[in-house]
Every structure is written in structure tokens, then in C-alpha cells.
Design an enzyme around this catalytic site. Structure first.
Site, PDB file in Angstrom:
ATOM      1  CG  HIS A   1      -5.910  -5.505  -4.977  1.00  0.00           C
ATOM      2  ND1 HIS A   1      -7.088  -6.204  -4.861  1.00  0.00           N
ATOM      3  CD2 HIS A   1      -5.631  -5.490  -6.309  1.00  0.00           C
ATOM      4  CE1 HIS A   1      -7.500  -6.591  -6.065  1.00  0.00           C
ATOM      5  NE2 HIS A   1      -6.632  -6.179  -6.957  1.00  0.00           N
TER       6      HIS A   1
ATOM      7  CG  PHE B   1     -14.125  -3.316   1.623  1.00  0.00           C
ATOM      8  CD1 PHE B   1     -13.774  -4.123   2.692  1.00  0.00           C
ATOM      9  CD2 PHE B   1     -13.686  -2.011   1.619  1.00  0.00           C
ATOM     10  CE1 PHE B   1     -12.987  -3.647   3.734  1.00  0.00           C
ATOM     11  CE2 PHE B   1     -12.898  -1.517   2.650  1.00  0.00           C
ATOM     12  CZ  PHE B   1     -12.550  -2.335   3.705  1.00  0.00           C
TER      13      PHE B   1
ATOM     14  CD  GLN C   1      -8.646 -11.095  -5.754  1.00  0.00           C
ATOM     15  OE1 GLN C   1      -9.330 -10.397  -6.493  1.00  0.00           O
ATOM     16  NE2 GLN C   1      -9.017 -12.300  -5.393  1.00  0.00           N
TER      17      GLN C   1
ATOM     18  CB  VAL D   1      -5.250  -4.369   1.493  1.00  0.00           C
ATOM     19  CG1 VAL D   1      -5.310  -4.311  -0.024  1.00  0.00           C
ATOM     20  CG2 VAL D   1      -6.599  -4.008   2.098  1.00  0.00           C
TER      21      VAL D   1
ATOM     22  CB  SER E   1     -16.628 -13.892  -6.276  1.00  0.00           C
ATOM     23  OG  SER E   1     -16.193 -12.564  -6.097  1.00  0.00           O
TER      24      SER E   1
ATOM     25  CB  CYS F   1       9.469  15.149   2.350  1.00  0.00           C
ATOM     26  SG  CYS F   1       7.903  14.451   1.797  1.00  0.00           S
TER      27      CYS F   1
ATOM     28  CB  CYS G   1       5.644   9.971   1.564  1.00  0.00           C
ATOM     29  SG  CYS G   1       5.826  11.734   1.233  1.00  0.00           S
TER      30      CYS G   1
ATOM     31  CB  CYS H   1       9.957  11.586  -0.433  1.00  0.00           C
ATOM     32  SG  CYS H   1       9.521  10.869   1.177  1.00  0.00           S
TER      33      CYS H   1
HETATM   34 ZN    ZN Z   1       7.914  12.163   2.152  1.00  0.00          ZN
END
Ligand code: ZN
Length: 248
Positions: free
Chosen positions: A117, A33, A99, A101, A189, A151, A125, A128
Site C-alpha cells: 500500500h 484506521f 499493508q 505504510v 484481519s 517541476c 509528484c 513528473c
Molecule cells: Zn514534479
């Protein structure tokens, strides 16, 4: 390349912590990225990578990520992911701080993984706090905005977005850095704070106060090279192969 010295250090250490970064993901075909031609060079991270961007325009936010995942296809762990999982099984690696994801360490079989990360395979959510699998939530949304099954509020990716503080996994990561006798940073890096400070923390306070041996394994120079005890420069795939052979 001092892969031999790193293999020796891995054998000698009673507690080894490995910090990983984008270099491992790119070997699995996930674009970097932050690089010059990377995603954040072409797309404004404030629009699709920040909580403000998500709140301002969730359609734009999810439109981008749906397209990104569709283009990514299936990704599999790299040789280094697999090596680290194998070394954990053998008691030569005790924790991985990442780091990244993408969840590839767990897919390779690593058990103790601290995701500084977050993980983009999960959603959370905003109402909730319920966590779900990204693919389940997106399938149910069927092109609309993904909502919580419990929810009805919007869900967000369970990752640390730009402008957000790190979650509790980072506190655990600091604890691991203090515990490490050997701390290996690879494929990073070391430019993104506060994770970039972990090698220094290990060097100064690791080994439960005695100071850890710090190794840097990366294709390119890093900010910590001057202070590291061991440097291994090269492609991670080749290094994984050489290290695997030496430790077999
Ligand atoms: Zn929820």
C-alpha cells in the site's frame, strides 16, 4: 497458543514469507484506521484518503495529514518488527509483505520489504513522478501546499489511496506467496482485498506448486483461520517475546 509449532515451522522452512498488517503498527502507537473507534470512523476517507479528495481540496487533505503526523510524534518499531528483522538476518525470514505504510519494518532493519500500500514517509509528484521524503517536502512547503522541487506540480503521498489500484509491489508479493514454503500472516484481519487473498494463494500454489504451510498470528479471529495450518492467537508483543526466546 501454539508458538512452539510456529517456531518449529520457521526452523523447518527453506523459504518463509511474512505478511503484516495494522496489528504491528498499533503496537508502535499508530492508531488503527479501520477499527470501530479508528480514524475512518471519525473522518471521511473519501475527503482525506482518496485521490478524488486530494484533487477536490488539497488544502483540506494536507491539513488533515499535517495534524495527524503532528499528533503522532515519533514512532519506533515494535518487538515484532525487531524480531522479524532479526529473523531475516538469520535466514529464517526471506521477505516481508506489509499493508502498513509507516516504514517501521525498514526502520527495524528488515531488508526485503514489499509495501503493498505504499509508504507515507514518501511523496510522489503528480506531474513528473519524482519521489521525495515527506518531511523534507512539508518543511519546504512551510504550511502551504507541498510542490515538487523539480517541476512545481503538487505532490501527493506515495501511498495507495482509496479507489486506486495497487502498484507493482503487489505483483512481487504474489510472486513471494507462490515461492513460500511457510507463509505467516500476522496482525492482519485479512479483510482488505486483494492482499487478503495472499494466504490462500500461498496455500494453493506456494512452495513452487506444492502448497505452503500457512500460519495466522493475530489477536482476533480472521477470515482465514479455518483454512490455516497453524493458528497463534494473542498480543503480538507477547508472541514476539515467546518466539524470540524459542528461536534464540
Ligand atoms: Zn514534479
Amino acid at each position: 497458543m501454539s508458538v512452539d509449532a510456529l517456531a518449529e515451522a520457521l526452523r523447518a522452512s527453506r523459504y518463509t514469507v511474512v505478511l503484516t498488517g495494522a496489528g504491528l503498527s498499533t503496537e508502535s502507537g499508530i492508531p488503527d484506521f479501520r477499527s470501530a473507534g479508528g480514524i475512518w470512523a471519525k473522518t471521511d476517507p473519501m475527503e482525506v484518503g482518496s485521490l478524488a479528495g486530494f484533487r477536490d481540496d488539497p488544502e483540506r487533505f494536507y491539513g488533515f495529514w499535517s495534524g495527524f503526523f503532528a499528533g503522532l510524534g515519533t514512532v519506533v518499531p515494535s518487538a515484532m518488527h525487531q524480531l522479524l528483522a532479526g529473523l531475516e538476518t538469520r535466514g529464517l525470514v526471506h521477505a516481508v509483505i506489509t499493508q502498513n505504510v509507516d516504514g517501521l519494518h525498514q526502520l527495524a532493519g528488515s531488508q526485503r520489504v514489499l509495501e503493498a500500500h505504499g509508504n507515507w514517509q514518501r511523496t510522489r509528484c503528480i506531474g513528473c513522478g519524482r519521489r521525495d521524503r515527506w518531511e523534507v517536502v512539508m518543511a519546504r512547503a512551510a504550511g502551504g501546499l507541498p510542490r515538487c522541487a523539480a517541476c512545481g506540480a503538487l505532490v501527493r503521498p506515495d501511498v495507495v489511496l482509496f479507489g486506486e489500484a495497487l502498484g507493482p509491489a503487489f505483483g512481487e508479493a504474489e510472486h513471494e506467496a507462490r515461492r513460500a514454503e511457510l507463509f505467516v500472516a500476522m496482525g492482519t484481519s485479512l479483510e482488505v482485498a486483494p492482499v487478503s487473498g495472499l494466504p490462500q494463494l500461498a496455500r494453493e500454489e506456494g512452495g513452487l506448486g506444492r502448497g505452503a504451510t500457512v500460519a495466522i498470528v493475530n489477536r482476533d479471529p480472521t477470515a482465514e483461520d479455518g483454512a490455516a495450518h497453524l493458528l497463534v492467537r494473542g498480543e503480538l508483543g507477547r508472541i514476539a517475546e515467546a518466539l524470540g526466546a524459542l528461536l534464540s
